[in-house]
Design a protein around this motif. Sequence first.
Motif, PDB file in Angstrom:
ATOM      1  N   UNK A   1     -18.460  38.968  21.026  1.00  0.00           N
ATOM      2  CA  UNK A   1     -17.379  38.470  21.896  1.00  0.00           C
ATOM      3  C   UNK A   1     -17.759  37.086  22.398  1.00  0.00           C
ATOM      4  N   UNK A   2     -16.810  36.149  22.331  1.00  0.00           N
ATOM      5  CA  UNK A   2     -17.038  34.801  22.859  1.00  0.00           C
ATOM      6  C   UNK A   2     -16.137  34.626  24.069  1.00  0.00           C
ATOM      7  N   UNK A   3     -16.713  34.205  25.185  1.00  0.00           N
ATOM      8  CA  UNK A   3     -15.984  34.121  26.456  1.00  0.00           C
ATOM      9  C   UNK A   3     -15.854  32.664  26.899  1.00  0.00           C
ATOM     10  N   UNK A   4     -14.742  32.368  27.539  1.00  0.00           N
ATOM     11  CA  UNK A   4     -14.526  31.007  28.027  1.00  0.00           C
ATOM     12  C   UNK A   4     -13.675  31.066  29.305  1.00  0.00           C
ATOM     13  N   UNK A   5     -13.918  30.140  30.251  1.00  0.00           N
ATOM     14  CA  UNK A   5     -13.297  30.240  31.583  1.00  0.00           C
ATOM     15  C   UNK A   5     -11.911  29.587  31.688  1.00  0.00           C
ATOM     16  N   UNK A   6     -10.978  30.028  30.891  1.00  0.00           N
ATOM     17  CA  UNK A   6      -9.580  29.541  30.918  1.00  0.00           C
ATOM     18  C   UNK A   6      -9.529  28.009  30.874  1.00  0.00           C
ATOM     19  N   UNK A   7     -10.141  27.470  29.850  1.00  0.00           N
ATOM     20  CA  UNK A   7     -10.168  26.007  29.721  1.00  0.00           C
ATOM     21  C   UNK A   7      -9.703  25.567  28.340  1.00  0.00           C
ATOM     22  N   UNK A   8      -9.072  26.455  27.585  1.00  0.00           N
ATOM     23  CA  UNK A   8      -8.716  26.121  26.203  1.00  0.00           C
ATOM     24  C   UNK A   8      -7.908  24.833  26.107  1.00  0.00           C
ATOM     25  N   UNK A   9      -7.032  24.633  27.059  1.00  0.00           N
ATOM     26  CA  UNK A   9      -6.102  23.497  26.937  1.00  0.00           C
ATOM     27  C   UNK A   9      -6.646  22.208  27.543  1.00  0.00           C
ATOM     28  N   UNK A  10      -7.772  22.319  28.268  1.00  0.00           N
ATOM     29  CA  UNK A  10      -8.178  21.178  29.090  1.00  0.00           C
ATOM     30  C   UNK A  10      -9.188  20.267  28.394  1.00  0.00           C
ATOM     31  N   UNK A  11      -8.786  19.025  28.190  1.00  0.00           N
ATOM     32  CA  UNK A  11      -9.713  17.978  27.728  1.00  0.00           C
ATOM     33  C   UNK A  11      -9.411  16.728  28.556  1.00  0.00           C
ATOM     34  N   UNK A  12     -10.264  15.745  28.465  1.00  0.00           N
ATOM     35  CA  UNK A  12      -9.987  14.494  29.178  1.00  0.00           C
ATOM     36  C   UNK A  12      -8.631  13.944  28.725  1.00  0.00           C
ATOM     37  N   UNK A  13      -8.386  14.084  27.412  1.00  0.00           N
ATOM     38  CA  UNK A  13      -7.164  13.506  26.856  1.00  0.00           C
ATOM     39  C   UNK A  13      -5.923  14.301  27.262  1.00  0.00           C
ATOM     40  N   UNK A  14      -6.039  15.639  27.238  1.00  0.00           N
ATOM     41  CA  UNK A  14      -4.837  16.433  27.572  1.00  0.00           C
ATOM     42  C   UNK A  14      -4.488  16.254  29.048  1.00  0.00           C
ATOM     43  N   UNK A  15      -5.521  16.089  29.896  1.00  0.00           N
ATOM     44  CA  UNK A  15      -5.218  15.915  31.318  1.00  0.00           C
ATOM     45  C   UNK A  15      -4.643  14.515  31.585  1.00  0.00           C
ATOM     46  N   UNK A  16      -5.064  13.528  30.775  1.00  0.00           N
ATOM     47  CA  UNK A  16      -4.474  12.193  30.913  1.00  0.00           C
ATOM     48  C   UNK A  16      -2.999  12.240  30.515  1.00  0.00           C
ATOM     49  N   UNK A  17      -2.712  13.001  29.466  1.00  0.00           N
ATOM     50  CA  UNK A  17      -1.323  13.121  29.010  1.00  0.00           C
ATOM     51  C   UNK A  17      -0.484  13.872  30.053  1.00  0.00           C
ATOM     52  N   UNK A  18      -1.092  14.889  30.669  1.00  0.00           N
ATOM     53  CA  UNK A  18      -0.384  15.636  31.716  1.00  0.00           C
ATOM     54  C   UNK A  18      -0.053  14.723  32.901  1.00  0.00           C
ATOM     55  N   UNK A  19      -1.002  13.851  33.219  1.00  0.00           N
ATOM     56  CA  UNK A  19      -0.797  12.922  34.335  1.00  0.00           C
ATOM     57  C   UNK A  19       0.467  12.078  34.114  1.00  0.00           C
ATOM     58  N   UNK A  20       0.579  11.536  32.895  1.00  0.00           N
ATOM     59  CA  UNK A  20       1.768  10.721  32.588  1.00  0.00           C
ATOM     60  C   UNK A  20       3.029  11.559  32.705  1.00  0.00           C
ATOM     61  N   UNK A  21       2.936  12.796  32.218  1.00  0.00           N
ATOM     62  CA  UNK A  21       4.111  13.669  32.202  1.00  0.00           C
ATOM     63  C   UNK A  21       4.555  14.027  33.624  1.00  0.00           C
ATOM     64  N   UNK A  22       3.594  14.338  34.480  1.00  0.00           N
ATOM     65  CA  UNK A  22       3.959  14.722  35.858  1.00  0.00           C
ATOM     66  C   UNK A  22       4.599  13.548  36.592  1.00  0.00           C
ATOM     67  N   UNK A  23       3.964  12.381  36.471  1.00  0.00           N
ATOM     68  CA  UNK A  23       4.532  11.196  37.124  1.00  0.00           C
ATOM     69  C   UNK A  23       5.921  10.909  36.533  1.00  0.00           C
ATOM     70  N   UNK A  24       6.032  11.044  35.208  1.00  0.00           N
ATOM     71  CA  UNK A  24       7.324  10.802  34.540  1.00  0.00           C
ATOM     72  C   UNK A  24       8.392  11.778  35.010  1.00  0.00           C
ATOM     73  N   UNK A  25       8.033  13.043  35.157  1.00  0.00           N
ATOM     74  CA  UNK A  25       9.006  14.037  35.624  1.00  0.00           C
ATOM     75  C   UNK A  25       9.444  13.743  37.063  1.00  0.00           C
ATOM     76  N   UNK A  26       8.467  13.393  37.911  1.00  0.00           N
ATOM     77  CA  UNK A  26       8.826  13.122  39.314  1.00  0.00           C
ATOM     78  C   UNK A  26       9.714  11.877  39.403  1.00  0.00           C
ATOM     79  N   UNK A  27       9.350  10.847  38.643  1.00  0.00           N
ATOM     80  CA  UNK A  27      10.175   9.623  38.686  1.00  0.00           C
ATOM     81  C   UNK A  27      11.571   9.889  38.133  1.00  0.00           C
ATOM     82  N   UNK A  28      11.637  10.683  37.062  1.00  0.00           N
ATOM     83  CA  UNK A  28      12.947  11.011  36.485  1.00  0.00           C
ATOM     84  C   UNK A  28      13.788  11.776  37.512  1.00  0.00           C
ATOM     85  N   UNK A  29      13.152  12.720  38.197  1.00  0.00           N
ATOM     86  CA  UNK A  29      13.905  13.499  39.188  1.00  0.00           C
ATOM     87  C   UNK A  29      14.491  12.583  40.261  1.00  0.00           C
ATOM     88  N   UNK A  30      13.658  11.687  40.810  1.00  0.00           N
ATOM     89  CA  UNK A  30      14.130  10.863  41.920  1.00  0.00           C
ATOM     90  C   UNK A  30      15.076   9.754  41.466  1.00  0.00           C
TER      91      UNK A  30
END
Length: 311
Positions: free
Chosen positions: A270-299
Amino acid sequence: MDELPLVLVHVLPPFEIPFKGRLQSRFQLIDSSDSTFSPHASVLLCVGPAPVSSDTLRHLPSLQCIVGSSAGVDHIDLEECRRRGITVTNAGSSFCEDGADFAIGLLIDVLRRISAADRYVRAGLWPMKGDYPLGSKLGGKRVGIVGLGKIGSEIAKRLVAFGCRIAYNSRNKKSSVSFPYYANICNLAANSDILIICCALTKETHHLIDKDVMTALGKEGVIINVGRGGLINEKELVQCLVQGQIRGAGLDVFENEPDVPKELFELENVVLSPHKAIATLESLASLQELIVGNLEAFFSNKPLLSPINLD
Ligand SMILES: O=CC(=O)O
């Protein structure tokens, strides 16, 4: 100077507001429990898996939009959002490639015993025992993908390159996909060597993978879960692994995180991991753009970048 737009932030430790400085330069960030502001806020930034229950929503009568930071939205009461006409966004495509890479990583690790080999070498067993047990090849395996959404499709793409045979289960057959579709999960398991679980957790998919499915998968079967812990009946999974009723598992998610069943710690398969499959420096940078983009789009009354379908 005009006041910055008000964004309520819903976050539970140990999660933290991501890229707080950047957000604070554009939005007035207020904790969602602040009763002075919460009745007036139109947008909620939900960080990580902080639950947004109908009770949470009752305290937010002006809410129009929840900007999420995860791919899965099982922590949000979507029925109540639908009823109130609240739109919800998720992580969109930000996590797909990295989540898929990690699922393949877990799978190769289980099949080829990479983590176990690492423990073997570090324990000094190589000079003493000499012959490390052989693992199994990925190419040619029959892989059942449970949930052929954004992450599942990326997993399929990678497995095709490895020479695997793909089949899938999802709510509906997809007309654009030529892989065999199994509406019945036990049938998919019976025709697979490996099951990769990456569907959404809903009332319908809770404990979708149970003892019957694992029995159908069989003694040589491997399960990889990068979806949610609740998709698998964890007690039955542990039992099947301990009793050798399946061959192994790669698990990034668990039913009661961060608790992991202690029996799994003893198992080399069994290989165990702490719920980090999706998290990389790059994916979190992309998420940052998306969150800011969603908030700006909303307002600015523009279309949101990653709304989920609530129909
Ligand atoms: O598990 C992580 C996510 O849903 O983003």
